[in-house]
Design a protein around this motif. Structure first.
Motif, PDB file in Angstrom:
ATOM      1  N   ASN A 180       0.587  -0.927   0.253  1.00 35.78           N
ATOM      2  CA  ASN A 180      -0.624   0.091  -0.019  1.00 35.78           C
ATOM      3  C   ASN A 180       0.947   0.993  -0.052  1.00 35.78           C
ATOM      4  OD1 ASN A 180      -2.431  -1.388   0.253  1.00 35.78           O
ATOM      5  ND2 ASN A 180      -2.209  -1.609   2.515  1.00 35.78           N
ATOM      6  N   GLN A 181       2.494   0.604  -0.127  1.00 37.14           N
ATOM      7  CA  GLN A 181       3.310   1.885  -0.003  1.00 37.14           C
ATOM      8  C   GLN A 181       3.019   2.788   1.134  1.00 37.14           C
ATOM      9  OE1 GLN A 181       3.308   3.920  -4.425  1.00 37.14           O
ATOM     10  NE2 GLN A 181       4.242   2.500  -4.623  1.00 37.14           N
ATOM     11  N   SER A 182       3.067   2.782   1.833  1.00 33.91           N
ATOM     12  CA  SER A 182       2.291   3.135   3.393  1.00 33.91           C
ATOM     13  C   SER A 182       3.874   3.329   4.327  1.00 33.91           C
ATOM     14  CB  SER A 182       1.222   2.581   4.526  1.00 33.91           C
ATOM     15  OG  SER A 182       0.037   2.575   4.020  1.00 33.91           O
ATOM     16  N   VAL A 183       3.712   3.340   5.365  1.00 29.96           N
ATOM     17  CA  VAL A 183       4.942   3.831   6.710  1.00 29.96           C
ATOM     18  C   VAL A 183       4.928   2.375   6.912  1.00 29.96           C
ATOM     19  CG1 VAL A 183       5.806   4.668   8.745  1.00 29.96           C
ATOM     20  CG2 VAL A 183       4.412   6.468   7.264  1.00 29.96           C
ATOM     21  N   ILE A 184       6.126   1.849   7.007  1.00 28.79           N
ATOM     22  CA  ILE A 184       6.330   0.765   7.039  1.00 28.79           C
ATOM     23  C   ILE A 184       7.180   0.577   9.174  1.00 28.79           C
ATOM     24  CG2 ILE A 184       7.714  -2.421   7.386  1.00 28.79           C
ATOM     25  CD1 ILE A 184       6.965  -0.088   4.190  1.00 28.79           C
ATOM     26  N   GLU A 185       5.985  -0.050  10.052  1.00 28.75           N
ATOM     27  CA  GLU A 185       7.214   0.595  10.943  1.00 28.75           C
ATOM     28  C   GLU A 185       7.922  -1.093  11.309  1.00 28.75           C
ATOM     29  OE1 GLU A 185       6.017   3.142  13.572  1.00 28.75           O
ATOM     30  OE2 GLU A 185       4.535   3.801  11.664  1.00 28.75           O
ATOM     31  N   PRO A 186       8.976  -0.462  12.174  1.00 24.53           N
ATOM     32  CA  PRO A 186       9.879  -1.605  12.616  1.00 24.53           C
ATOM     33  C   PRO A 186       9.458  -2.765  13.712  1.00 24.53           C
ATOM     34  CG  PRO A 186      10.516   0.084  13.510  1.00 24.53           C
ATOM     35  CD  PRO A 186       9.259   0.575  13.230  1.00 24.53           C
ATOM     36  N   PHE A 199       8.836 -15.546 -10.392  1.00 22.79           N
ATOM     37  CA  PHE A 199       7.654 -14.577 -10.112  1.00 22.79           C
ATOM     38  C   PHE A 199       7.565 -12.869 -10.521  1.00 22.79           C
ATOM     39  CE2 PHE A 199       7.986 -17.458  -6.537  1.00 22.79           C
ATOM     40  CZ  PHE A 199       6.035 -18.082  -6.389  1.00 22.79           C
ATOM     41  N   LYS A 200       9.153 -12.261 -10.335  1.00 23.51           N
ATOM     42  CA  LYS A 200       9.465 -11.309 -10.792  1.00 23.51           C
ATOM     43  C   LYS A 200       8.817 -10.693 -10.521  1.00 23.51           C
ATOM     44  CE  LYS A 200      11.403 -13.165 -15.005  1.00 23.51           C
ATOM     45  NZ  LYS A 200      11.341 -13.318 -16.721  1.00 23.51           N
ATOM     46  N   PHE A 201       7.724  -9.294 -11.566  1.00 23.62           N
ATOM     47  CA  PHE A 201       6.535  -8.416 -11.287  1.00 23.62           C
ATOM     48  C   PHE A 201       5.197  -9.303 -11.467  1.00 23.62           C
ATOM     49  CE2 PHE A 201       8.312  -5.318  -9.039  1.00 23.62           C
ATOM     50  CZ  PHE A 201       9.359  -4.878  -9.841  1.00 23.62           C
ATOM     51  N   TYR A 202       5.303 -10.817 -12.046  1.00 24.14           N
ATOM     52  CA  TYR A 202       3.545 -11.092 -12.092  1.00 24.14           C
ATOM     53  C   TYR A 202       2.614 -11.234 -11.379  1.00 24.14           C
ATOM     54  CZ  TYR A 202       7.221 -12.513 -16.140  1.00 24.14           C
ATOM     55  OH  TYR A 202       7.514 -13.308 -17.395  1.00 24.14           O
ATOM     56  N   TRP A 203       2.917 -11.324 -10.191  1.00 22.10           N
ATOM     57  CA  TRP A 203       2.431 -11.295  -8.685  1.00 22.10           C
ATOM     58  C   TRP A 203       1.546  -9.744  -8.957  1.00 22.10           C
ATOM     59  CZ3 TRP A 203       3.587  -8.053  -5.627  1.00 22.10           C
ATOM     60  CH2 TRP A 203       4.899  -7.108  -5.432  1.00 22.10           C
ATOM     61  N   LEU A 204       1.600  -8.862  -9.586  1.00 25.73           N
ATOM     62  CA  LEU A 204       1.440  -7.590  -9.244  1.00 25.73           C
ATOM     63  C   LEU A 204      -0.290  -7.512  -9.994  1.00 25.73           C
ATOM     64  CD1 LEU A 204       3.902  -5.078  -9.315  1.00 25.73           C
ATOM     65  CD2 LEU A 204       2.383  -5.629  -7.717  1.00 25.73           C
ATOM     66  N   ARG A 205       0.173  -8.584 -11.252  1.00 23.67           N
ATOM     67  CA  ARG A 205      -0.761  -8.434 -12.324  1.00 23.67           C
ATOM     68  C   ARG A 205      -2.324  -8.507 -11.367  1.00 23.67           C
ATOM     69  NH1 ARG A 205       0.228 -11.867 -16.589  1.00 23.67           N
ATOM     70  NH2 ARG A 205       2.273 -12.827 -15.742  1.00 23.67           N
ATOM     71  N   ASP A 206      -2.632  -9.818 -10.023  1.00 19.88           N
ATOM     72  CA  ASP A 206      -3.471  -9.741  -9.566  1.00 19.88           C
ATOM     73  C   ASP A 206      -4.363  -8.980  -8.732  1.00 19.88           C
ATOM     74  OD1 ASP A 206      -2.743 -12.991 -10.345  1.00 19.88           O
ATOM     75  OD2 ASP A 206      -1.821 -13.067  -8.414  1.00 19.88           O
ATOM     76  N   LEU A 207      -2.892  -8.060  -8.212  1.00 17.95           N
ATOM     77  CA  LEU A 207      -3.841  -6.582  -7.357  1.00 17.95           C
ATOM     78  C   LEU A 207      -4.103  -5.988  -8.086  1.00 17.95           C
ATOM     79  CD1 LEU A 207      -0.799  -5.409  -5.289  1.00 17.95           C
ATOM     80  CD2 LEU A 207      -2.532  -6.840  -4.446  1.00 17.95           C
ATOM     81  N   ASN A 218      -0.877   2.962 -12.959  1.00 14.70           N
ATOM     82  CA  ASN A 218       0.078   4.538 -12.617  1.00 14.70           C
ATOM     83  C   ASN A 218       0.192   3.662 -11.401  1.00 14.70           C
ATOM     84  OD1 ASN A 218      -0.132   6.005 -14.582  1.00 14.70           O
ATOM     85  ND2 ASN A 218      -1.281   7.402 -14.138  1.00 14.70           N
ATOM     86  N   ASP A 219      -0.304   3.252 -10.707  1.00  9.69           N
ATOM     87  CA  ASP A 219      -0.428   2.770  -9.467  1.00  9.69           C
ATOM     88  C   ASP A 219       0.894   1.969  -9.450  1.00  9.69           C
ATOM     89  OD1 ASP A 219      -2.233   5.239  -8.363  1.00  9.69           O
ATOM     90  OD2 ASP A 219      -3.356   3.287  -7.930  1.00  9.69           O
ATOM     91  N   GLU A 220       0.574   0.916 -10.263  1.00  8.95           N
ATOM     92  CA  GLU A 220       1.336  -0.567 -10.226  1.00  8.95           C
ATOM     93  C   GLU A 220       3.284  -0.271 -10.966  1.00  8.95           C
ATOM     94  OE1 GLU A 220       1.899  -4.247 -13.104  1.00  8.95           O
ATOM     95  OE2 GLU A 220      -0.383  -3.853 -12.566  1.00  8.95           O
ATOM     96  N   ASN A 221       2.512   0.730 -11.679  1.00 12.15           N
ATOM     97  CA  ASN A 221       4.233   1.623 -11.712  1.00 12.15           C
ATOM     98  C   ASN A 221       5.337   1.726 -10.753  1.00 12.15           C
ATOM     99  OD1 ASN A 221       4.064   0.456 -14.375  1.00 12.15           O
ATOM    100  ND2 ASN A 221       3.595   2.606 -15.805  1.00 12.15           N
ATOM    101  N   SER A 233       0.078  -8.708 -22.998  1.00  8.97           N
ATOM    102  CA  SER A 233      -0.583  -7.362 -23.363  1.00  8.97           C
ATOM    103  C   SER A 233      -0.920  -6.652 -23.508  1.00  8.97           C
ATOM    104  CB  SER A 233       0.239  -7.946 -25.439  1.00  8.97           C
ATOM    105  OG  SER A 233      -1.037  -8.960 -25.034  1.00  8.97           O
ATOM    106  N   ASN A 234      -1.678  -6.890 -21.959  1.00 14.40           N
ATOM    107  CA  ASN A 234      -3.069  -5.736 -21.683  1.00 14.40           C
ATOM    108  C   ASN A 234      -2.844  -4.863 -21.381  1.00 14.40           C
ATOM    109  OD1 ASN A 234      -1.938  -6.296 -19.187  1.00 14.40           O
ATOM    110  ND2 ASN A 234      -3.357  -7.372 -18.052  1.00 14.40           N
ATOM    111  N   GLY A 235      -1.373  -3.528 -20.931  1.00 10.12           N
ATOM    112  CA  GLY A 235      -0.959  -2.820 -20.410  1.00 10.12           C
ATOM    113  C   GLY A 235      -0.886  -2.349 -19.189  1.00 10.12           C
ATOM    114  N   LEU A 236      -1.135  -3.510 -18.945  1.00  8.21           N
ATOM    115  CA  LEU A 236      -0.915  -3.171 -16.959  1.00  8.21           C
ATOM    116  C   LEU A 236       0.845  -3.241 -17.240  1.00  8.21           C
ATOM    117  CD1 LEU A 236      -3.403  -5.589 -15.653  1.00  8.21           C
ATOM    118  CD2 LEU A 236      -3.198  -3.066 -15.639  1.00  8.21           C
ATOM    119  N   THR A 237       1.055  -4.036 -17.432  1.00  6.77           N
ATOM    120  CA  THR A 237       3.088  -3.760 -16.619  1.00  6.77           C
ATOM    121  C   THR A 237       3.929  -2.975 -17.619  1.00  6.77           C
ATOM    122  OG1 THR A 237       2.930  -5.787 -18.224  1.00  6.77           O
ATOM    123  CG2 THR A 237       2.751  -5.489 -15.614  1.00  6.77           C
ATOM    124  N   THR A 238       3.512  -1.782 -17.962  1.00  8.82           N
ATOM    125  CA  THR A 238       4.667  -1.095 -19.361  1.00  8.82           C
ATOM    126  C   THR A 238       5.972  -0.750 -18.281  1.00  8.82           C
ATOM    127  OG1 THR A 238       3.800   0.663 -18.290  1.00  8.82           O
ATOM    128  CG2 THR A 238       2.235  -0.070 -20.023  1.00  8.82           C
TER     129      THR A 238
END
Length: 163
Positions: free
Chosen positions: A52-58, A77-85, A90-93, A149-154
């Motif tokens: 969520n790109q939030s603050v990570i606490e120790p 895996f690479k970045f393939y798992w991101l598609r599931d979200l 813009n948020d994915e990038n 090729s759906n454009g999600l991972t540019t």
């Protein structure tokens, strides 16, 4: 060799997505799904906050960046798992750039530590043995990636990254 650190992030993402998807279609057990989501967020706070790109606490469980480094550097895996979200492009990038920067930061920390007088000793032992049969995988991402090729991972981390 069995690598388990790279399984953490895809497994958490899969659970999050599954709970999100079934929440829309259930008539009963809404409270159970809410409790499962709450438990997942509590037990994997470090991973979820980083997603969520939030603050990570120790004190957050699973806050170590090694989990994201392992999953991105694992060729399965690479970045393939991101598609599931199913994030907007813009948020994915932005998330990809954040993870790439995390890897670069951790690498530079280790290089700085090594250059400050610590020496690195590497010993490699090769043994010849018969190859083990391949196991069935829980997460299968196709390297050919025809539906990619759906454009999600540019963002291609190898081409747009400046060091």
């Amino acid at each position: 060799m069995l690598v388990t650190a790279s399984l953490v992030v895809p497994a958490v993402v899969h659970l999050m997505v599954h709970l999100r998807d079934i929440k829309e279609n259930i008539l009963f057990c809404n409270k159970l799904v809410q409790q499962l989501e709450s438990s997942l967020e509590k037990r994997f706070a470090g991973v979820i906050n980083r997603l969520n790109q939030s603050v990570i606490e120790p004190k957050d469980p699973f806050n170590d960046p090694v989990y994201f480094m392992a999953v991105v550097l694992d060729p399965s895996f690479k970045f393939y798992w991101l598609r599931d979200l199913k994030l907007p492009v813009n948020d994915e990038n932005r998330l990809k750039q954040s993870i790439i920067q995390l890897i670069l930061d951790e690498t530079s920390k280790n290089l700085t530590t090594l250059s400050n007088g610590n020496s690195l000793s590497m010993t490699t032992t090769f043994t010849s043995s018969t190859p083990k049969p391949k196991r069935r995988k829980l997460f299968i991402y196709n390297d050919n990636n025809d539906d990619h090729s759906n454009g999600l991972t540019t963002l291609d981390p190898g081409t747009e990254l400046e060091i």
